[in-house]
Structure formats: structure tokens, C-alpha cells
Design a protein around this motif. Sequence first.
Motif, mmCIF file in Angstrom:
data_model
loop_
_atom_site.group_PDB
_atom_site.id
_atom_site.type_symbol
_atom_site.label_atom_id
_atom_site.label_comp_id
_atom_site.label_asym_id
_atom_site.label_seq_id
_atom_site.Cartn_x
_atom_site.Cartn_y
_atom_site.Cartn_z
ATOM 1 N N PHE A 5 44.144 -17.697 -22.643
ATOM 2 C CA PHE A 5 44.232 -16.257 -22.418
ATOM 3 C C PHE A 5 44.163 -15.493 -23.740
ATOM 4 O O PHE A 5 43.479 -14.476 -23.856
ATOM 5 C CB PHE A 5 45.533 -15.930 -21.679
ATOM 6 N N LEU A 6 44.858 -15.989 -24.758
ATOM 7 C CA LEU A 6 44.963 -15.265 -26.034
ATOM 8 C C LEU A 6 43.743 -15.428 -26.942
ATOM 9 O O LEU A 6 43.526 -14.605 -27.829
ATOM 10 C CB LEU A 6 46.214 -15.718 -26.785
ATOM 11 N N LEU A 7 42.957 -16.459 -26.729
ATOM 12 C CA LEU A 7 41.829 -16.729 -27.628
ATOM 13 C C LEU A 7 40.796 -15.599 -27.693
ATOM 14 O O LEU A 7 40.054 -15.502 -28.668
ATOM 15 C CB LEU A 7 41.134 -18.037 -27.244
ATOM 16 N N SER A 8 40.755 -14.753 -26.701
ATOM 17 C CA SER A 8 39.807 -13.636 -26.717
ATOM 18 C C SER A 8 40.431 -12.358 -27.278
ATOM 19 O O SER A 8 39.758 -11.332 -27.358
ATOM 20 C CB SER A 8 39.290 -13.368 -25.303
ATOM 21 N N LYS A 9 41.676 -12.420 -27.691
ATOM 22 C CA LYS A 9 42.394 -11.227 -28.133
ATOM 23 C C LYS A 9 42.347 -11.084 -29.653
ATOM 24 O O LYS A 9 42.324 -12.067 -30.389
ATOM 25 C CB LYS A 9 43.854 -11.280 -27.673
ATOM 26 N N PRO A 10 42.344 -9.821 -30.143
ATOM 27 C CA PRO A 10 42.338 -9.591 -31.592
ATOM 28 C C PRO A 10 43.500 -10.307 -32.277
ATOM 29 O O PRO A 10 44.610 -10.360 -31.749
ATOM 30 C CB PRO A 10 42.505 -8.074 -31.709
ATOM 31 N N GLY A 11 43.220 -10.852 -33.446
ATOM 32 C CA GLY A 11 44.231 -11.578 -34.199
ATOM 33 C C GLY A 11 44.253 -13.052 -33.882
ATOM 34 O O GLY A 11 44.440 -13.875 -34.759
ATOM 35 N N PHE A 12 44.041 -13.393 -32.628
ATOM 36 C CA PHE A 12 44.031 -14.794 -32.208
ATOM 37 C C PHE A 12 42.625 -15.378 -32.222
ATOM 38 O O PHE A 12 42.438 -16.537 -32.582
ATOM 39 C CB PHE A 12 44.655 -14.960 -30.825
ATOM 40 N N CYS A 13 41.627 -14.561 -31.834
ATOM 41 C CA CYS A 13 40.254 -15.074 -31.795
ATOM 42 C C CYS A 13 39.764 -15.418 -33.198
ATOM 43 O O CYS A 13 38.901 -16.281 -33.358
ATOM 44 C CB CYS A 13 39.317 -14.087 -31.108
ATOM 45 N N ASP A 14 40.320 -14.769 -34.219
ATOM 46 C CA ASP A 14 39.943 -15.052 -35.608
ATOM 47 C C ASP A 14 40.598 -16.322 -36.140
ATOM 48 O O ASP A 14 40.142 -16.882 -37.132
ATOM 49 C CB ASP A 14 40.326 -13.878 -36.511
ATOM 50 N N LEU A 15 41.678 -16.736 -35.520
ATOM 51 C CA LEU A 15 42.442 -17.900 -35.980
ATOM 52 C C LEU A 15 42.749 -18.837 -34.818
ATOM 53 O O LEU A 15 43.914 -19.089 -34.495
ATOM 54 C CB LEU A 15 43.751 -17.439 -36.637
ATOM 55 N N PRO A 16 41.734 -19.401 -34.188
ATOM 56 C CA PRO A 16 41.973 -20.210 -32.982
ATOM 57 C C PRO A 16 42.736 -21.508 -33.247
ATOM 58 O O PRO A 16 43.320 -22.066 -32.322
ATOM 59 C CB PRO A 16 40.559 -20.506 -32.473
ATOM 60 N N GLY A 48 53.370 -7.478 -34.511
ATOM 61 C CA GLY A 48 52.138 -7.864 -35.198
ATOM 62 C C GLY A 48 50.903 -7.496 -34.416
ATOM 63 O O GLY A 48 50.576 -6.330 -34.297
ATOM 64 N N TYR A 49 50.208 -8.482 -33.865
ATOM 65 C CA TYR A 49 48.990 -8.220 -33.107
ATOM 66 C C TYR A 49 49.323 -7.350 -31.909
ATOM 67 O O TYR A 49 50.464 -7.053 -31.634
ATOM 68 C CB TYR A 49 48.352 -9.528 -32.621
ATOM 69 N N ASP A 50 48.308 -6.949 -31.179
ATOM 70 C CA ASP A 50 48.547 -6.142 -29.984
ATOM 71 C C ASP A 50 49.464 -6.882 -29.007
ATOM 72 O O ASP A 50 49.529 -8.100 -29.010
ATOM 73 C CB ASP A 50 47.223 -5.839 -29.269
ATOM 74 N N THR A 51 50.128 -6.120 -28.170
ATOM 75 C CA THR A 51 51.006 -6.704 -27.148
ATOM 76 C C THR A 51 50.215 -6.875 -25.847
ATOM 77 O O THR A 51 49.491 -5.995 -25.441
ATOM 78 C CB THR A 51 52.200 -5.764 -26.877
ATOM 79 N N TYR A 52 50.367 -8.029 -25.225
ATOM 80 C CA TYR A 52 49.661 -8.314 -23.983
ATOM 81 C C TYR A 52 50.652 -8.644 -22.887
ATOM 82 O O TYR A 52 51.626 -9.338 -23.108
ATOM 83 C CB TYR A 52 48.702 -9.494 -24.166
ATOM 84 N N VAL A 53 50.362 -8.132 -21.715
ATOM 85 C CA VAL A 53 51.165 -8.467 -20.536
ATOM 86 C C VAL A 53 50.431 -9.619 -19.857
ATOM 87 O O VAL A 53 49.229 -9.578 -19.660
ATOM 88 C CB VAL A 53 51.282 -7.263 -19.597
ATOM 89 N N TRP A 54 51.153 -10.632 -19.495
ATOM 90 C CA TRP A 54 50.567 -11.820 -18.915
ATOM 91 C C TRP A 54 51.357 -12.225 -17.704
ATOM 92 O O TRP A 54 52.451 -11.722 -17.460
ATOM 93 C CB TRP A 54 50.561 -12.925 -19.977
ATOM 94 N N TYR A 55 50.877 -13.174 -16.966
ATOM 95 C CA TYR A 55 51.528 -13.584 -15.728
ATOM 96 C C TYR A 55 52.872 -14.256 -16.003
ATOM 97 O O TYR A 55 53.099 -14.803 -17.075
ATOM 98 C CB TYR A 55 50.639 -14.533 -14.936
ATOM 99 N N LYS A 56 53.727 -14.196 -15.021
ATOM 100 C CA LYS A 56 54.972 -14.957 -15.038
ATOM 101 C C LYS A 56 54.815 -16.036 -13.975
ATOM 102 O O LYS A 56 54.212 -15.811 -12.945
ATOM 103 C CB LYS A 56 56.150 -14.059 -14.722
#
Length: 140
Positions: free
Chosen positions: A37-48, A131-139
Motif C-alpha cells: 500500500f505504501l510503496l506508491s506513496k511519497p517518501g516511501f516510493c523513493d526508498l522501497p 514526516g511523510y504524508d499521513t494515510y488512512v488505511w484499513y483496520k
Amino acid sequence: MKIFQLTHRHIFEDGSFEDKGIGYFRTESDCYKAIDFLLSKPGFCDLPKGFNIDELSLETNQDEKNINAVYEVTCDPVDDRSDVPLLGVFADEQTAQSVANTWPKCLTADGELRKAYVDKYPIGEINWSDGYDTYVWYKE
């Protein structure tokens, strides 16, 4: 009870780094779903390759199905260049508070008293906003 902690490390050009606690999950597979889920998000896609999964054991008398959160005990870092020390992860708040209250109070590099803190983290959620953007994800 086994629990999995997912973190991400960002290493800067000067060699310093920043670790982000992403969340606690019941299975390693759930950690990989969060990473996907996070790999496409800013900050994470640059550092997989910055993701890390640690398996932890929680001592508990409770039925695992009734545990929906963990309690993380940390303390102030020694100085601005140090990580926030993780003192432990617990299945119940009372044990975590007991550890925090009995933590030996030692001094930072500036001579200030270090304090211990207890934070509650729901299991199965990406739960950081630093830090990076905040994402809401499933529980779960």
C-alpha cells in the motif's frame, strides 16, 4: 503471542537517518500488505528498501483475539542525534505504565531528566502522522 512491528528507515545523504514506526500487525503477511500500500506513496516510493519487519513476543494471559492494541514504552533520547529508545511493547496498559513508572530516570546529554512514555497503537493499522504524508488505511 507473536506480533510484527513494521518500520521504515530513511537514510539521508549525510549518513544520518530517521526511523518511522508504521504499525503493529498480527502476521508478517499483513506487514507486506501495508508495504504494498505504501510503496506508491511519497517518501516511501523513493526508498522501497527502507522497510523493516521485526517479530516480537508479547507475554499475556489474555486470549490473543481480545488484544486489539499494544502499548509501546519509550523514553526521551540521550541527545538530538539519538533515536528514541524503545523500552518495550506490552499487551496491556497496566504493565506498560508500570514499566514507564519504574524506568530509571537518567539524564540527557543536556543534563535534563529523561522521561518514559506509554503510547497505544491499534493492531492492524498504519498509524503514524509524522514526516511523510499521513494515510488512512484499513483496520483488520
